[in-house]
Design a protein around this motif. Structure first.
Motif, PDB file in Angstrom:
ATOM      1  N   CYS A  94      16.792 -37.341 -14.066  1.00 27.19           N
ATOM      2  CA  CYS A  94      17.026 -35.923 -13.778  1.00 27.19           C
ATOM      3  C   CYS A  94      18.486 -35.512 -13.862  1.00 27.19           C
ATOM      4  O   CYS A  94      18.820 -34.372 -13.538  1.00 27.19           O
ATOM      5  N   HIS A  95      19.387 -36.436 -14.239  1.00 22.83           N
ATOM      6  CA  HIS A  95      20.805 -36.070 -14.284  1.00 22.83           C
ATOM      7  C   HIS A  95      21.190 -35.642 -15.699  1.00 22.83           C
ATOM      8  O   HIS A  95      20.746 -36.253 -16.664  1.00 22.83           O
ATOM      9  N   PRO A  96      22.045 -34.624 -15.811  1.00 26.16           N
ATOM     10  CA  PRO A  96      22.548 -34.258 -17.151  1.00 26.16           C
ATOM     11  C   PRO A  96      23.500 -35.331 -17.691  1.00 26.16           C
ATOM     12  O   PRO A  96      23.293 -36.506 -17.398  1.00 26.16           O
ATOM     13  N   ASN A 138      26.395 -43.916 -16.266  1.00 22.21           N
ATOM     14  CA  ASN A 138      25.987 -44.993 -15.356  1.00 22.21           C
ATOM     15  C   ASN A 138      24.948 -44.447 -14.382  1.00 22.21           C
ATOM     16  O   ASN A 138      23.885 -45.025 -14.213  1.00 22.21           O
ATOM     17  N   ASP A 139      25.286 -43.326 -13.742  1.00 22.57           N
ATOM     18  CA  ASP A 139      24.310 -42.607 -12.949  1.00 22.57           C
ATOM     19  C   ASP A 139      23.901 -41.401 -13.788  1.00 22.57           C
ATOM     20  O   ASP A 139      24.503 -40.353 -13.689  1.00 22.57           O
ATOM     21  N   GLU A 140      22.932 -41.536 -14.763  1.00 21.71           N
ATOM     22  CA  GLU A 140      21.784 -42.316 -14.503  1.00 21.71           C
ATOM     23  C   GLU A 140      21.235 -43.067 -15.681  1.00 21.71           C
ATOM     24  O   GLU A 140      20.280 -43.820 -15.515  1.00 21.71           O
ATOM     25  N   PRO A 154      11.990 -37.809 -11.871  1.00 19.38           N
ATOM     26  CA  PRO A 154      13.127 -37.073 -11.333  1.00 19.38           C
ATOM     27  C   PRO A 154      13.351 -37.562  -9.894  1.00 19.38           C
ATOM     28  O   PRO A 154      12.379 -37.770  -9.162  1.00 19.38           O
ATOM     29  N   GLU A 155      14.622 -37.767  -9.527  1.00 17.83           N
ATOM     30  CA  GLU A 155      14.908 -38.401  -8.234  1.00 17.83           C
ATOM     31  C   GLU A 155      14.319 -37.580  -7.071  1.00 17.83           C
ATOM     32  O   GLU A 155      14.202 -36.360  -7.154  1.00 17.83           O
ATOM     33  N   THR A 156      13.996 -38.221  -6.021  1.00 18.17           N
ATOM     34  CA  THR A 156      13.438 -37.659  -4.777  1.00 18.17           C
ATOM     35  C   THR A 156      12.081 -36.969  -4.996  1.00 18.17           C
ATOM     36  O   THR A 156      11.047 -37.588  -4.772  1.00 18.17           O
ATOM     37  N   GLU A 209      34.219 -42.579 -10.592  1.00 18.30           N
ATOM     38  CA  GLU A 209      33.686 -41.708 -11.641  1.00 18.30           C
ATOM     39  C   GLU A 209      32.332 -41.117 -11.260  1.00 18.30           C
ATOM     40  O   GLU A 209      31.811 -40.236 -11.959  1.00 18.30           O
ATOM     41  N   TYR A 210      31.746 -41.604 -10.162  1.00 15.62           N
ATOM     42  CA  TYR A 210      30.399 -41.211  -9.738  1.00 15.62           C
ATOM     43  C   TYR A 210      30.258 -39.692  -9.622  1.00 15.62           C
ATOM     44  O   TYR A 210      31.108 -39.017  -9.061  1.00 15.62           O
ATOM     45  N   HIS A 211      29.167 -39.169 -10.181  1.00 12.40           N
ATOM     46  CA  HIS A 211      28.844 -37.739 -10.142  1.00 12.40           C
ATOM     47  C   HIS A 211      29.970 -36.852 -10.682  1.00 12.40           C
ATOM     48  O   HIS A 211      30.254 -35.783 -10.129  1.00 12.40           O
ATOM     49  N   THR A 212      30.614 -37.332 -11.752  1.00 19.48           N
ATOM     50  CA  THR A 212      31.596 -36.496 -12.453  1.00 19.48           C
ATOM     51  C   THR A 212      31.480 -36.759 -13.958  1.00 19.48           C
ATOM     52  O   THR A 212      30.812 -37.700 -14.389  1.00 19.48           O
TER      53      THR A 212
HETATM   54 ZN    ZN Z   1      23.115 -39.252  -8.841  1.00 20.51          ZN
END
Ligand code: ZN
Length: 440
Positions: free
Chosen positions: A183-185, A189-191, A220-222, A319-322
């Motif tokens: 579900c991440h654009p 790495n994530d995701e 999709p997460e959650t 770098e997470y979530h950027t």
């Molecule tokens: Zn994430």
């Protein structure tokens, strides 16, 4: 890396690169396109659509989100935050806007990271009507007062949430469960590391003889994990012997795991064993450090024996979530290593049976060619491993328990087990092949 690992690493990185530009979100065509590409590698991948409004336990499937274009035009006529340049610019699930704002009015809708001035952050607002843009702080600092035109051509409508599921049957109904999210654009790495490692692992499973069944899901997460669980949690409760949630498993950082809620399931035992014998620097996080779909899979009402496998864990790398979580952060060796530990976990589980020695006293190995003809220095360790293995094959402990007792990786015994069985020295104890570690 061996040559074949290098080749697999390259193929995995190519797949990450292909999936990277797709504009994914919790719902929508980005998820469908991602699943259709993964499906090229995964014959039999089942795509499920769950309509908006469907009740799933305490949750409800949200409206589907579609965005055609989104950007800001500054007072000089320059386009900023254009999602056709980088899809992280738009806060996920932004409602439609077509209006002009002063810089002061616009500011509360702009999000940046002053401590990482060149990074575009990743943000979503799935369950609250909102619109906003993410921008690098260096660009934010350059904005001049004046009128800004904001265009978000998006739609929220009754559609569906999409997830993929692949079931690979084995000899038994007992199954290994692997979940990852889609579900991440544009972040690598994530995701994307998770779906790509899962895809290659599923292809590996399909090509080998197996005792266990395997289920791979791409959700999709959650809310996707919750929707999936609401469909089949009873079956999973009955059959899953060990589960692995994959998240951030494609960089070159140390390996890590997030334990199950109580940390004492077979999945914990297997993951700990594999990581310990793969990486001296591996990190073990308790369930208190959860953050991904282990939150659902290990919740009290579901309670699957599941751990999360990562390299640099979510939230623990800068770098997470950027936008810095890009195709350079994820590497061929990082992905190949992630795949390798997951396959080793599968091998641990496949071989995790109990064996009993068929003869009283030590068997005479020499006459069967299992003992070196000459005692030469250096042979000692191999012989000791073999005789130690034999010494503990009394049918009470699984191979994994014996390997842990002997402080050796379980895979170092595969060859010996096969030889000893070929010579009829070991018999498999078939009652309860999985002494499923209880959570209590
Ligand atoms: Zn994430």
């Amino acid at each position: 890396m061996s040559e074949s690992n290098q080749q697999v690493g390259r193929q995995m990185h190519d797949l990450v690169t292909r999936l990277f530009p797709i504009h994914r979100s919790l719902t929508g065509d980005g998820v469908r396109e991602t699943l259709s590409i993964l499906g090229e590698h995964l014959p039999g991948l089942n795509v499920h659509e769950v309509p908006s409004g469907t009740k799933c336990f305490d949750w409800e499937i949200p409206r589907e989100w579609r965005v055609n274009e989104a950007y800001i035009v500054d007072p000089s006529g320059n386009k900023l935050c254009d999602i056709s340049k980088n899809n992280l610019h738009l806060v996920g699930y932004s409602i439609p806007v077509d209006d002009t704002f002063s810089l002061e009015e616009l500011r509360p809708h702009l999000h940046s990271l002053p401590e990482q001035p060149d990074a575009i952050p990743y943000m979503t607002s799935y369950y609250r009507d909102y619109w906003g843009f993410c921008i690098s702080d260096s660009e934010m600092q350059r904005l001049k007062p004046g009128d800004y035109r904001v265009v978000i051509d998006s739609e929220l409508f009754d559609g569906s949430l999409t997830y993929g599921e692949l079931f690979i049957p084995g000899e038994t109904e007992q199954e290994v469960f692997v979940s990852t999210y889609i579900c991440h654009p544009s972040m690598a790495n994530d995701e994307l590391s998770g779906p790509v490692v899962a895809t290659f692992a599923a292809a590996w499973v399909q090509a080998v003889d197996r005792r266990l069944s395997y289920r791979f899901v791409f959700v999709p997460e959650t809310i996707g994990a919750i929707a999936f669980l609401s469909n089949c949690h009873q079956e999973l409760k009955r059959n899953v012997v060990a589960g692995f949630n994959l998240s951030c498993i494609g960089d070159d950082g140390a390996y890590s795991m997030v334990e199950s809620r109580k940390g004492n399931s077979l999945a914990d035992e297997v993951a700990r064993h594999v990581l310990r014998h793969t990486d001296a620097n591996f990190k073990q996080y308790s369930f208190l450090h959860r953050g991904s779909d282990e939150r659902q899979y290990c919740s009290p009402g579901i309670d699957l024996p599941l751990v999360t496998l990562s390299r640099s864990k979510f939230g623990e790398y800068p770098e997470y979530h950027t936008s810095l979580d890009d195709l350079n952060l994820v590497t061929e060796s990082g992905l190949a290593g992630g795949l390798d530990v997951l396959i080793k976990c599968f091998q641990c589980l496949e071989s995790n049976q109990r064996f009993r020695l068929n003869v009283p006293c030590e068997p005479q190995l020499g006459k069967r060619g299992l003992y070196p003809n000459l005692s030469v220095r250096g042979n000692g360790e191999t012989v000791r491993d073999l005789t130690n293995l034999i010494s503990y094959c009394d049918g009470t402990e699984t191979l994994l328990q014996i390997a842990s007792r002997l402080d050796r990786p379980v895979w170092s015994f595969f060859d010996s087990i096969e030889k000893l069985r070929d010579h009829n020295l070991l018999e498999q104890v078939t009652d309860q092949p999985f002494q499923n570690t209880s959570h209590d």
